[in-house]
Design an enzyme around this catalytic site. Structure first.
Site, mmCIF file in Angstrom:
data_model
loop_
_atom_site.group_PDB
_atom_site.id
_atom_site.type_symbol
_atom_site.label_atom_id
_atom_site.label_comp_id
_atom_site.label_asym_id
_atom_site.label_seq_id
_atom_site.Cartn_x
_atom_site.Cartn_y
_atom_site.Cartn_z
ATOM 1 N N ASP A 5 -1.004 4.059 0.995
ATOM 2 C CA ASP A 5 -0.839 5.294 1.900
ATOM 3 C C ASP A 5 -0.746 5.780 3.269
ATOM 4 O OD1 ASP A 5 -2.709 2.692 2.142
ATOM 5 O OD2 ASP A 5 -3.922 4.177 3.377
ATOM 6 N N GLU B 181 -5.395 1.255 2.494
ATOM 7 C CA GLU B 181 -4.944 0.236 3.649
ATOM 8 C C GLU B 181 -4.864 0.749 4.650
ATOM 9 O OE1 GLU B 181 -3.187 -2.976 6.143
ATOM 10 O OE2 GLU B 181 -2.653 -0.626 6.089
ATOM 11 N N GLU B 182 -5.079 1.618 5.126
ATOM 12 C CA GLU B 182 -4.994 2.104 6.310
ATOM 13 C C GLU B 182 -6.107 3.090 6.809
ATOM 14 O OE1 GLU B 182 -2.414 2.057 8.370
ATOM 15 O OE2 GLU B 182 -0.239 2.073 7.442
ATOM 16 N N HIS C 24 0.841 -1.285 0.204
ATOM 17 C CA HIS C 24 -0.222 -0.245 0.017
ATOM 18 C C HIS C 24 0.618 1.518 -0.348
ATOM 19 C CE1 HIS C 24 0.177 0.898 4.180
ATOM 20 N NE2 HIS C 24 0.779 -0.058 4.229
#
Length: 455
Positions: free
Chosen positions: A88, A152-153, A86
């Site tokens: 982010d 993802e976060e 990811h």
């Protein structure tokens, strides 16, 4: 056989330039700039474009899936082995950093910057490993697909969307956890506790911006001047070995307490500022909010005081108070839990209802999925073997974690690195870094693992 170590050394300077380019983007989710083809904000659109451009520069076929995610195809074959990473990142407290968080900075044998270990650096490590294999001319029979998302976060909406548009690969791993290899991920559970609390001495209480980080700072505004609170607060800071400030105007006092952030799946590694501040406030004022937080979360990361502490095959349930907002009589508390798959959810909900009922609070919850792959499976054993072959470490064994990764978004996928046993890369914390030698070793491990899977 190709000398992977030499090729890694030869290409390492370019990898660092690529990592500096990605780290320079503050790719925190920003709904204020979200629109078509940039659903997670302009910065995440920018960093996605940068990663796609890296693949195009190197001559590979790339695909942008509506700004949610993208991929780079390397090699050929009907079967596909994927790497999911990811782009982010979580927010930063710039005052807590020794170096600029969005500028890749070398200090000794380490590179500092947000994303160096979670997950821009590891994504590039796996990408370069795949590129090394493809450029080596070694005979392979499967395609490698490097897939990267931008949310993802904040819930992995990126990868969920991606797999509505693209087929599942045959197998894969995500470089977004720990070595040697992760066979299990606890189910993520979130509680939103809310209520109307009539303003009394406590005017406001704020901490946290995202639920999956232990909040580093908490701020309360109280009625009255500091002379009512200052001596007790200074003594509390001394006793707890903390820092904070207290200041007053004519009618109110503002108290700020600084703790230590950590990943919510490892709350014991942090010092939760809002829990600590509530613990103090509960000694000097009478208020249901600070009473609730202090009563159930002081010195307890495992929900034992709530009555549903549990340890299963994947380890103990963990709990973190991630966000607290109280202002204009409205209270919102967000809890982040990581739960073993055997946990009795009905008992958890019953205990939570029993705890909040006396305060008149209500709750909403989301119970996520868990991941459990047989530790003796071919995928786990193969990845573990690559780790052992490259490190000589026979002691570290496949493990389960509290963190949730992209591995939950597709079948036959697990988390694999990049954090080595005994290393704390400050993921989700101030001064996140990657060690140069460990980054090179991770590339070597990923190259060996990928080659074993596609040859």
């Amino acid at each position: 056989m190709i000398d992977f170590k030499k090729v890694i050394d030869d290409q390492f300077d370019q990898l660092i330039k690529d990592m500096a380019d990605l780290v320079s983007v503050n790719s925190v989710f920003d709904e204020t700039t979200a629109k078509e083809n940039q659903p997670f904000g302009k910065a995440n659109r920018d960093v996605l474009d940068k990663m796609l451009a890296i693949g195009q520069r190197d001559g590979y076929v790339t695909k942008d899936v509506d700004g949610y995610a993208g991929h780079i195809d390397i090699g050929s074959g009907d079967e596909v082995v994927a790497v999911l990473g990811h782009l982010d990142v979580v927010p930063v407290n710039e005052n807590g950093w020794a170096t600029p968080p969005f500028e890749l900075t070398q200090v000794g044998n380490k590179y500092f910057g947000r994303g160096t270990s979670d997950d821009k650096g590891p994504l590039l490590a796996a990408y370069y490993a795949a590129k090394i294999i493809e450029k080596s001319g070694l005979e392979t029979r499967k395609k490698m697909r490097i897939i990267f998302g931008c949310n993802e976060e904040s819930g992995s909406k990126c990868m969920k969307y991606y797999f509505t548009k693209e087929p599942f690969p045959d197998m894969g791993f995500t470089p977004d956890a720990n070595f040697p290899v992760v066979y299990g991920e606890k189910k993520g559970v979130q509680f939103h506790i809310s209520g109307q609390v009539q303003e009394d001495t406590l005017i406001s209480l704020h901490a946290g911006t995202v639920v999956n980080i232990v909040p580093e700072k908490a701020t309360a505004i109280l009625k009255g001047t500091s002379q009512h609170y200052e001596q007790a607060f200074q003594q509390f800071l001394k006793d707890k070995e903390l820092t904070g400030t207290i200041q007053s105007d004519d009618t109110t006092t503002t108290i700020e307490l600084i703790g230590k952030s950590s990943h919510a799946s490892l709350p014991h590694l942090g010092r939760n500022a809002v829990v600590l501040l509530s613990e103090f406030l509960n000694t000097v004022i009478s208020n249901p909010i600070v009473d609730f937080i202090a009563k159930y979360f002081t010195d307890d990361y495992y929900a034992k005081k709530l009555g549903f502490g549990f340890t299963g095959q994947m380890g103990p349930l963990t709990l973190s108070v991630g966000i607290v907002h109280y202002e204009n009589s409205q209270l919102d508390i967000y809890l982040d839990l990581r739960c073993p798959h055997e946990l009795d959810s009905d008992k958890m909900l019953s205990c939570m209802h029993e705890a909040i009922a006396p305060y008149g609070f209500k709750e909403e919850h989301h119970i996520g999925s868990h991941l459990f792959v047989d530790p003796n499976s071919e995928l786990i054993q193969g990845l573990h073997r690559a780790y052992v072959d490259c490190t000589g470490d026979q002691d570290a064994q496949p493990q389960a974690i509290g963190g949730g990764t992209y591995a939950k978004t597709m079948p036959n996928c697990v988390a694999f690195g990049p954090e080595f046993p005994g290393t704390d890369n400050q993921i989700h914390q101030n001064n996140e870094f990657v060690d140069i030698d460990e980054l090179k070793l991770a590339i070597l491990i990923y190259a060996n693992a990928l080659y074993n899977l596609i040859k």
